[in-house]
Motif scaffolding. Structure first.
Motif, PDB file in Angstrom:
ATOM      1  N   ARG A 190       5.118  15.066 -10.507  1.00  0.00           N
ATOM      2  CA  ARG A 190       5.605  15.340 -11.862  1.00  0.00           C
ATOM      3  C   ARG A 190       4.554  16.085 -12.682  1.00  0.00           C
ATOM      4  O   ARG A 190       4.880  17.018 -13.419  1.00  0.00           O
ATOM      5  CB  ARG A 190       6.000  14.035 -12.559  1.00  0.00           C
ATOM      6  N   ALA A 191       3.305  15.676 -12.560  1.00  0.00           N
ATOM      7  CA  ALA A 191       2.237  16.352 -13.302  1.00  0.00           C
ATOM      8  C   ALA A 191       2.081  17.795 -12.832  1.00  0.00           C
ATOM      9  O   ALA A 191       1.902  18.707 -13.650  1.00  0.00           O
ATOM     10  CB  ALA A 191       0.923  15.592 -13.142  1.00  0.00           C
ATOM     11  N   SER A 192       2.185  18.023 -11.540  1.00  0.00           N
ATOM     12  CA  SER A 192       2.070  19.370 -11.000  1.00  0.00           C
ATOM     13  C   SER A 192       3.233  20.236 -11.462  1.00  0.00           C
ATOM     14  O   SER A 192       3.046  21.402 -11.830  1.00  0.00           O
ATOM     15  CB  SER A 192       2.026  19.314  -9.476  1.00  0.00           C
ATOM     16  N   ALA A 193       4.437  19.677 -11.467  1.00  0.00           N
ATOM     17  CA  ALA A 193       5.607  20.432 -11.919  1.00  0.00           C
ATOM     18  C   ALA A 193       5.485  20.772 -13.398  1.00  0.00           C
ATOM     19  O   ALA A 193       5.816  21.894 -13.817  1.00  0.00           O
ATOM     20  CB  ALA A 193       6.877  19.631 -11.663  1.00  0.00           C
TER      21      ALA A 193
ATOM     22  N   VAL B 216       1.883   6.959  -6.721  1.00  0.00           N
ATOM     23  CA  VAL B 216       0.858   7.953  -7.051  1.00  0.00           C
ATOM     24  C   VAL B 216       1.354   9.357  -6.719  1.00  0.00           C
ATOM     25  O   VAL B 216       1.167  10.297  -7.500  1.00  0.00           O
ATOM     26  CB  VAL B 216      -0.462   7.637  -6.307  1.00  0.00           C
ATOM     27  N   GLU B 217       2.008   9.501  -5.580  1.00  0.00           N
ATOM     28  CA  GLU B 217       2.521  10.805  -5.182  1.00  0.00           C
ATOM     29  C   GLU B 217       3.586  11.302  -6.152  1.00  0.00           C
ATOM     30  O   GLU B 217       3.612  12.486  -6.510  1.00  0.00           O
ATOM     31  CB  GLU B 217       3.086  10.736  -3.769  1.00  0.00           C
ATOM     32  N   ASP B 218       4.473  10.414  -6.601  1.00  0.00           N
ATOM     33  CA  ASP B 218       5.501  10.801  -7.573  1.00  0.00           C
ATOM     34  C   ASP B 218       4.880  11.269  -8.881  1.00  0.00           C
ATOM     35  O   ASP B 218       5.290  12.280  -9.445  1.00  0.00           O
ATOM     36  CB  ASP B 218       6.458   9.637  -7.837  1.00  0.00           C
ATOM     37  N   ARG B 219       3.891  10.534  -9.355  1.00  0.00           N
ATOM     38  CA  ARG B 219       3.232  10.916 -10.614  1.00  0.00           C
ATOM     39  C   ARG B 219       2.505  12.255 -10.457  1.00  0.00           C
ATOM     40  O   ARG B 219       2.528  13.092 -11.358  1.00  0.00           O
ATOM     41  CB  ARG B 219       2.258   9.836 -11.056  1.00  0.00           C
ATOM     42  N   ALA B 220       1.871  12.466  -9.331  1.00  0.00           N
ATOM     43  CA  ALA B 220       1.172  13.729  -9.097  1.00  0.00           C
ATOM     44  C   ALA B 220       2.163  14.890  -9.021  1.00  0.00           C
ATOM     45  O   ALA B 220       1.895  15.981  -9.542  1.00  0.00           O
ATOM     46  CB  ALA B 220       0.348  13.647  -7.816  1.00  0.00           C
TER      47      ALA B 220
ATOM     48  N   ARG C 240       0.836  -1.197   0.000  1.00  0.00           N
ATOM     49  CA  ARG C 240       0.000   0.000   0.000  1.00  0.00           C
ATOM     50  C   ARG C 240       0.877   1.256   0.000  1.00  0.00           C
ATOM     51  O   ARG C 240       0.608   2.223  -0.710  1.00  0.00           O
ATOM     52  CB  ARG C 240      -0.940  -0.008   1.201  1.00  0.00           C
ATOM     53  N   GLU C 241       1.952   1.253   0.772  1.00  0.00           N
ATOM     54  CA  GLU C 241       2.875   2.386   0.805  1.00  0.00           C
ATOM     55  C   GLU C 241       3.586   2.561  -0.532  1.00  0.00           C
ATOM     56  O   GLU C 241       3.788   3.694  -0.988  1.00  0.00           O
ATOM     57  CB  GLU C 241       3.900   2.211   1.929  1.00  0.00           C
ATOM     58  N   ALA C 242       3.975   1.457  -1.172  1.00  0.00           N
ATOM     59  CA  ALA C 242       4.628   1.540  -2.484  1.00  0.00           C
ATOM     60  C   ALA C 242       3.681   2.149  -3.509  1.00  0.00           C
ATOM     61  O   ALA C 242       4.083   2.994  -4.321  1.00  0.00           O
ATOM     62  CB  ALA C 242       5.082   0.154  -2.930  1.00  0.00           C
ATOM     63  N   PHE C 243       2.428   1.750  -3.470  1.00  0.00           N
ATOM     64  CA  PHE C 243       1.426   2.309  -4.377  1.00  0.00           C
ATOM     65  C   PHE C 243       1.219   3.793  -4.103  1.00  0.00           C
ATOM     66  O   PHE C 243       1.161   4.607  -5.036  1.00  0.00           O
ATOM     67  CB  PHE C 243       0.116   1.532  -4.235  1.00  0.00           C
ATOM     68  N   ALA C 244       1.156   4.175  -2.845  1.00  0.00           N
ATOM     69  CA  ALA C 244       0.970   5.583  -2.485  1.00  0.00           C
ATOM     70  C   ALA C 244       2.158   6.434  -2.934  1.00  0.00           C
ATOM     71  O   ALA C 244       1.981   7.551  -3.434  1.00  0.00           O
ATOM     72  CB  ALA C 244       0.762   5.719  -0.982  1.00  0.00           C
ATOM     73  N   ARG C 245       3.381   5.899  -2.787  1.00  0.00           N
ATOM     74  CA  ARG C 245       4.566   6.629  -3.245  1.00  0.00           C
ATOM     75  C   ARG C 245       4.526   6.834  -4.752  1.00  0.00           C
ATOM     76  O   ARG C 245       4.861   7.908  -5.262  1.00  0.00           O
ATOM     77  CB  ARG C 245       5.844   5.887  -2.853  1.00  0.00           C
TER      78      ARG C 245
END
Length: 87
Positions: A72-75, A66-70, A59-64
């Motif tokens: 990058r998209a925000s940047a 998703v957070e990384d993709r978000a 679950r933590e790996a999945f959350a990381r």
């Protein structure tokens, strides 16, 4: 995407395992009669609680991920916005 698939498969397997154990115990205690609705509800509860403890790593790996993709998209969005403002 891989993390999502791994977590989902593990969650389904945990539910099916819980359902099998609960149904088996219920059948042993009630002379082979099983109330399927109660077994399913109890299996959902047991697998939900168990997944909180047993599947915290996936679950933590999945959350990381998703957070990384978000991030990058925000940047990328901020970069496009800054270029647009500069023009």
């Amino acid at each position: 995407m891989k993390e999502f698939v791994v977590y989902t498969v593990m969650r389904i397997l945990l539910f099916l395992g819980s359902l099998a154990v609960i149904t088996g115990i219920w059948a042993l205690l009630n002379d082979g009669r099983v109330h399927l609705l109660f077994s399913v509800v109890l299996a959902f509860l047991v697998s939900g609680i168990a997944s909180y403890f047993l599947l915290s790593g996936p679950r933590e790996a999945f959350a990381r991920r998703v957070e990384d993709r978000a991030s990058r998209a925000s940047a990328a969005f901020e970069e496009r916005k800054a270029r647009e403002d500069a023009d």
